[in-house]
Design a protein around this motif. Structure first.
Motif, PDB file in Angstrom:
ATOM      1  N   ASP A  98       0.819  -1.212   0.000  1.00  0.00           N
ATOM      2  CA  ASP A  98       0.000   0.000   0.000  1.00  0.00           C
ATOM      3  C   ASP A  98       0.855   1.264   0.000  1.00  0.00           C
ATOM      4  O   ASP A  98       0.536   2.247  -0.687  1.00  0.00           O
ATOM      5  N   THR A 126      -5.105  -3.420   4.434  1.00  0.00           N
ATOM      6  CA  THR A 126      -4.855  -3.096   3.039  1.00  0.00           C
ATOM      7  C   THR A 126      -6.149  -2.755   2.323  1.00  0.00           C
ATOM      8  O   THR A 126      -7.216  -2.699   2.929  1.00  0.00           O
ATOM      9  N   MET A 174      -4.235  -3.820  -3.911  1.00  0.00           N
ATOM     10  CA  MET A 174      -2.906  -3.256  -3.694  1.00  0.00           C
ATOM     11  C   MET A 174      -1.850  -4.348  -3.899  1.00  0.00           C
ATOM     12  O   MET A 174      -1.976  -5.451  -3.386  1.00  0.00           O
TER      13      MET A 174
END
Length: 661
Positions: free
Chosen positions: A279, A316, A320
């Motif tokens: 991320d 997350t 990603m």
């Protein structure tokens, strides 16, 4: 504390959750042996619905403390394990077998489960958080925290050497959807409770972090940034389980403020500590791109892909380090003019998540604007496998929406003899042929295609004879009926259903059927609807607004507002006419263009989102066709490369792409 007589107890706290509690409880049937529901003051049907599922109801006064309310339920639970859910959540399919098997073979005192926080009204956008939701029923295990209550601290105090395990059962959380947040005013409530918690525990960074999240959700990025940076100032901050998320939200706050260079610096700082957290690398690439440093952004996106989708305790977002990053990388290469690399990464994005459509839409528009649209059918055939009719029609729809009309016809014709061909495919091919004719200025032919597809065999449609010499070079002569309608000629009745001639009154039932058809995105009904709209759009151009309005009467109030979707297909055809008429000084095409632009303006003013979107598409189609003419003119005059790049960049941006001069 109650004696343990069951395996799993579901514990919940609720208030006025009648709209969603049944979905939650239904998902837990077979997983939990008992439902314990603590109600803190419902005035709707929440309690009655919970009782209908056999839940034990405990009515408790709300004291502004989530932990205290949850602990009331724990006191009554008789299961060896506690599962806690909120009413706006549900367990994924298969939870019963997975969780019951897991707890019976588990020595750990607690299990983290992935929470999918769905952010949009569809399931395409979500954050994914591993959260401790299943733990042993032990009097030492109690929740702590007025808001964003936690159980982990008490579990680890009771057994400092204990290791928490990760489960795979997904919990879907619908409470962050915009409609739900607005309805329940959660942000204001949470902010108030967090400010109170900070007064009580001013040194607790977790409160500062959560306050920053609420400020960011409320559109107050400067205050959010201050809260996140305050959390970062805590002692031993890097060791906190949520430190990676503080960095990420700090970056998000800076991005919202437009501080791209500072956002990139913050993302780099976080990535040094959490190098395997995709991320942060993804956010770094976004920030560098917006700062105009797209070459460096490519490096950041590649680092995110190397890291891969985050696992373990990382919080997350779906995609990603996978399909979302591949899509970003494609747009970065597109921005740099590297079309083949962009195409590769758009294809990779879809390969990683086959249900994803935006990368394919970008790919189609990118190749069209770059004069390589004819490569699309072979490219799509080579890179993807289509085993269903719906999959094939998704591609056809994308090609049409990208204004790749000839390619859509070719794509569908290639499948005419295949095992996935059906009546819906035949209808979509009719639509593609009609839109192609309109885009080439063959409006009478476009009307005939629509009429043939929609004719009910009762002679309502009287279209002009074919114009000689206007074939589109794809093997179908104007006026001929194609052979791919299962042997049914329109004179024998069409499989596409009945329509009425302009001016014939339609019933409310037909209007509701129109709306029903429109909801089935790749159905024969959707193709019928678009053919009706195209017919009306051509009427608007050739005969005026009154004729189109008469035709639309009875199909629902939103139909005229939807015309711009099909008017976009007609714009290029009008401009082709205009070019041909210039020598003769004819004004027919100019009058038609004025009608189109008037209709587009009315669509934008119509009010509905669909109408406004269609209107913008119509304007974009007009602007793109004008720029394409100018681009071709400059090429023939050997104009400077810079000017041509600027025009190409403008066309890419109109198409929703990222190209720059």
């Amino acid at each position: 504390m109650a004696a343990h007589t069951k395996l799993i107890s579901l514990c919940m706290i609720v208030k006025n959750e009648a709209a969603c509690i049944a979905r939650c409880l239904r998902s837990a049937i077979g997983t939990a042996d008992e439902f314990i529901v603590v109600d803190t003051g419902s005035t709707d049907e929440t309690i009655a619905i919970a009782r209908s599922f056999g839940a034990k109801i405990i009515e408790a006064e709300w004291r502004g403390d989530f932990a205290a309310a949850r602990n009331v339920g724990l006191e009554q639970a008789t299961g060896e394990w506690i599962l806690f859910l909120d009413a706006d959540e549900e367990l994924s399919a298969g939870a019963a077998q997975e969780l019951r098997t897991l707890v019976q073979s588990q020595a750990s005192p607690g299990i983290l489960l992935p929470i999918w926080n769905l952010l949009g009204e569809e399931e395409e956008t979500a954050t994914i958080n591993p959260v401790l939701r299943l733990f042993r029923n032990d009097p030492r295990h109690r929740f702590e925290g007025r808001i964003h209550e936690q159980i982990a601290a008490s579990i680890l105090r009771a057994a400092p050497d204990a290791q928490l395990r990760l489960g795979e059962t997904v919990i879907r959380h619908y409470g962050y959807r915009p409609s739900t947040v607005a309805e329940k005013d959660k942000i204001e409530r949470n902010t108030r409770l967090l400010l109170q918690a900070i007064e009580e525990e001013p040194e607790q960074p977790f409160h500062r972090f959560n306050l920053g999240v609420e400020y960011l959700r409320a559109g107050r990025p400067a205050e959010a940034l201050a809260s996140f940076r305050s959390a970062k100032g805590a002692a031993s901050f890097e060791r906190l389980s949520y430190a990676h998320l503080v960095f990420k939200y700090e970056v998000r706050s800076l991005q919202t403020l437009g501080a791209w260079q500072e956002a990139a610096a913050a993302a780099r700082e976080g990535a040094k500590l959490f190098a395997d957290y995709a991320d942060l690398w993804h956010c770094l690439a976004e920030s560098l791109c917006s700062a105009g440093r797209w070459r460096e952004a490519i490096s950041g996106a590649c680092s995110a892909l190397r890291a891969g989708p985050p696992t373990g305790v990382y919080h997350t977002e779906d995609g990603m380090g996978a399909h979302r990053t591949a899509f970003l990388l494609g747009s970065l290469y597109e921005r740099g003019g590297r079309v083949d690399a962009a195409v590769h990464w758009y294809v990779e994005s879809v390969r990683m998540k086959p249900s994803l459509l935006p990368p394919l839409l970008r790919l189609c528009r990118l190749l069209r604007v770059n004069g390589r649209g004819d490569e699309l059918p072979a490219l799509l055939e080579r890179r993807f496998a289509f085993s269903t009719e719906e999959g094939s029609l998704k591609i056809a729809s994308l090609l049409l929406d990208s204004r790749c009309y000839a390619e859509a016809v070719q794509w569908l014709r290639q499948r005419a003899a295949g095992p996935c061909w059906g009546e819906a495919s035949a209808a979509w091919l009719m639509l593609a042929e009609a839109e192609l004719a309109a885009s080439e200025g063959r409006f009478a032919q476009a009307r005939r295609w629509a009429a043939k597809a929609l004719d009910d065999g009762h002679g309502y449609w009287h279209e002009p004879e074919p114009e000689p010499g206007h074939g589109h070079g794809l093997g179908q002569a104007d006026g001929e009926m194609p052979v791919w309608l299962g042997g049914r000629h329109p004179e024998q009745g069409s499989p596409l259903g009945e329509v009425t001639k302009p001016g014939v009154e339609k019933s409310q039932t037909q209007a509701s059927e129109y709306a029903k058809d429109r909801r089935q995105s790749y159905s024969m009904g959707e193709a019928k609807c678009r053919l009706r709209l195209l017919y009306a759009a051509v009427l608007q151009i050739t005969e005026g607004a009154e004729a189109a309005a008469a035709f639309c009467q009875g199909y629902g109030a939103d139909v005229r507002g939807s015309l711009a979707q099909e008017l976009a297909a007609c714009v290029a055809g009008i401009l082709r006419e205009e070019k041909a008429e210039q020598a003769a000084s004819s004004g027919a095409s100019g009058d038609r263009l004025a009608r189109v632009l008037q209709a587009v303006g009315e669509s934008i003013r119509h009010g509905s989102d669909e109408a406004a979107h269609g209107g913008v598409e119509g304007l974009a189609a007009w602007a793109d066709a004008r720029l394409e003419q100018l681009e071709q003119s400059l090429q023939s005059r050997s104009a400077g490369a810079t000017v041509q790049r600027v025009l190409r960049s403008a066309r890419l941006r109109l198409a929703g792409c990222e190209g720059e001069a």
